[in-house]
Design an enzyme around this catalytic site. Structure first.
Site, short mmCIF file in Angstrom:
data_model
loop_
_atom_site.label_atom_id
_atom_site.label_comp_id
_atom_site.label_asym_id
_atom_site.label_seq_id
_atom_site.Cartn_x
_atom_site.Cartn_y
_atom_site.Cartn_z
N SER A 1 1.82 4.85 3.61
CA SER A 1 1.01 4.96 4.84
C SER A 1 1.95 5.07 6.04
CB SER A 1 0.12 3.74 4.99
OG SER A 1 0.92 2.60 5.31
N ASP B 1 -0.35 8.69 2.76
CA ASP B 1 -1.71 8.15 2.88
C ASP B 1 -2.14 8.14 4.34
OD1 ASP B 1 -4.03 6.84 1.95
OD2 ASP B 1 -3.15 4.85 2.24
N HIS B 2 -3.34 8.64 4.62
CA HIS B 2 -3.91 8.63 5.98
C HIS B 2 -2.96 9.17 7.04
CE1 HIS B 2 -7.63 6.59 4.95
NE2 HIS B 2 -6.93 5.78 4.19
N HIS C 1 -12.39 0.08 3.60
CA HIS C 1 -11.03 -0.46 3.47
C HIS C 1 -11.02 -1.97 3.68
CE1 HIS C 1 -10.00 3.83 4.34
NE2 HIS C 1 -9.08 3.57 3.44
N SER D 1 -10.27 -1.30 -3.67
CA SER D 1 -9.84 -2.60 -4.20
C SER D 1 -11.06 -3.38 -4.68
CB SER D 1 -9.11 -3.39 -3.12
OG SER D 1 -7.78 -2.94 -3.03
N ASN E 1 -7.81 4.88 -4.61
CA ASN E 1 -6.81 4.24 -3.74
C ASN E 1 -6.95 2.72 -3.73
OD1 ASN E 1 -6.28 6.87 -3.05
ND2 ASN E 1 -6.40 6.54 -0.84
N ARG F 1 -1.99 -6.72 -1.99
CA ARG F 1 -1.67 -7.71 -0.96
C ARG F 1 -2.21 -9.09 -1.36
NH1 ARG F 1 -2.45 -4.54 4.81
NH2 ARG F 1 -1.63 -2.56 4.07
P1 13P Z 1 -8.31 -0.90 -0.14
O1 13P Z 1 -8.24 -1.52 1.21
O2 13P Z 1 -9.67 -1.10 -0.75
O3 13P Z 1 -7.23 -1.32 -1.05
O4 13P Z 1 -8.16 0.70 0.06
C1 13P Z 1 -6.89 1.29 0.14
C2 13P Z 1 -6.93 2.70 0.59
O5 13P Z 1 -7.96 3.34 0.67
C3 13P Z 1 -5.64 3.32 0.94
O6 13P Z 1 -5.80 4.61 1.44
O1 G3H Z 2 -6.11 2.65 3.96
C1 G3H Z 2 -5.13 2.10 4.45
C2 G3H Z 2 -4.11 1.52 3.56
O2 G3H Z 2 -4.56 0.32 3.01
C3 G3H Z 2 -2.81 1.39 4.28
O3 G3H Z 2 -2.79 0.27 5.10
O4 G3H Z 2 -1.95 1.21 7.25
O5 G3H Z 2 -1.85 -1.25 6.80
O6 G3H Z 2 -0.33 0.33 5.58
P1 G3H Z 2 -1.65 0.14 6.26
ZN ZN Z 3 -7.67 4.79 2.55
#
Ligand code: 13P
Ligand code: G3H
Ligand code: ZN
Length: 319
Positions: free
Chosen positions: A48, A81-82, A179, A213, A253, A259
């Protein structure tokens, strides 16, 4: 061995979902590789923007390449990611990523299309695939908080138009997940009817489930018993992944659960060893516990035991 995300998806579609796990440090990397080898599963490592600013992109790349050397049998892809547009372009230019996500889902449809289209053009010119997102998950991601009433499920017709107009390779869909550790404040679960309709509009297009998750209650209870205060934390029922796979979900994902494993291990360790200060001791316990968690999750995603199949497909030139 690093492969393209496309190669993983071609083999996985309809058969299993590839676990996409976020990493931020060496311990997570070691646990992830170990867990995927124990379960003989391919996987996607996600980075990320938060991870890039925490650990530095160069450090993350070195950790991942080193883990790949330590576990030469592992088959995996590396994914941003994102990403916002600037980070997506940066990741594409770095030459290290197998795929990038451009997340402009908070923008109006036309803007989302325009931004995604620009990233797709750049990525495809370099042989990299692109995940984009349509719809709004609840929860918090990369500093953008979306409360449940503003979350919006993906519209199937819009999804088809979006993929046609952008040329993206996979689509992150909002089907009820969110999330973080506090999903489903009511009794709501995944919207399988919506997912099925999206697949009808986008046959063969890999769909991605963010916010997946499962926030195991046992984990939450252990954290709270060791001094934590996670009240009402709740996640996705991991037995629902198998139902989502034939409906086109090819990437799932998971970040928050990792965590939670970290938090449980470290809270319990320091509760039981109040005089301890050698961080390698809980670190080792975490690597093993995280590996166990990953191996279990890959069973639920149906990706466990598929490495042989994937190797054969790669040898015969899956494209
Ligand atoms: P979670 O917060 O459910 O683990 O989702 C993670 C996620 O979507 C990362 O892109
Ligand atoms: O969807 C987001 C992921 O869980 C990444 O989280 O931006 O805190 O690294 P983060
Ligand atoms: Zn995500």
């Amino acid at each position: 061995m690093i492969v393209t995300t496309d190669e993983l998806f071609k083999v996985a579609y309809g058969q299993f979902a590839v676990g996409a796990y976020n990493i931020n440090n060496m311990e997570q990397a070691l646990g992830l590789f170990e867990g995927c080898m124990r379960s003989q599963a391919p996987f996607i490592i996600q980075i990320s923007r938060g991870a890039r600013s925490y650990a530095n992109p160069t450090m993350l790349e070195a950790i991942i390449r080193a883990a790949g050397d330590i576990y030469p049998e592992a088959i995996f892809a590396v994914h941003l990611d994102h990403g916002d547009e600037a980070t997506a372009h940066e990741a594409i230019d770095s030459g290290f990523y197998s795929s990038v996500m451009i997340d402009a889902s908070h923008e109006p449809f036309e803007q989302n299309v325009a931004i995604t289209r620009r990233v797709v053009e750049h990525a495809h010119a370099k042989g990299i695939s692109v995940e984009a997102e349509l719809g709004m998950l609840g929860g918090v991601e990369e500093h953008i908080a979306v409360d449940e009433k503003h979350a919006r499920l993906t519209d199937p017709i819009e999804a088809r138009q979006f993929v046609e107009q952008t040329g993206c390779d996979s689509l992150a869909v909002a089907i009820g997940t969110s999330h973080g550790a506090y999903k489903f404040s009511g009794s709501q679960g995944l919207h399988f009817d919506r997912l099925a309709e999206i697949q009808r509009q986008l046959p063969g297009v890999p769909l991605v489930m963010h916010g997946s998750s499962s926030v195991p209650q046992e984990e939450v209870e252990r954290i709270n018993a060791a001094g934590g205060a996670l009240k009402g934390a709740k996640g996705v029922d991991e037995d629902e992944f198998a139902r989502a796979v034939p409906l086109g979900v090819t990437k799932v994902n998971i970040d928050t659960d990792g965590r939670l494993v970290w938090t449980r291990v470290h809270r319990e360790y320091f509760r039981d060893e109040p005089e301890g200060f050698d961080f390698r001791k809980p670190g080792k316990i975490f690597v093993d516990a995280y590996a166990e968690f990953i191996a279990h999750k890959n069973e639920k995603l149906l990706s466990a035991g598929t490495l042989g199949l994937l190797r054969q497909a790669l040898a015969s030139g899956v494209r």
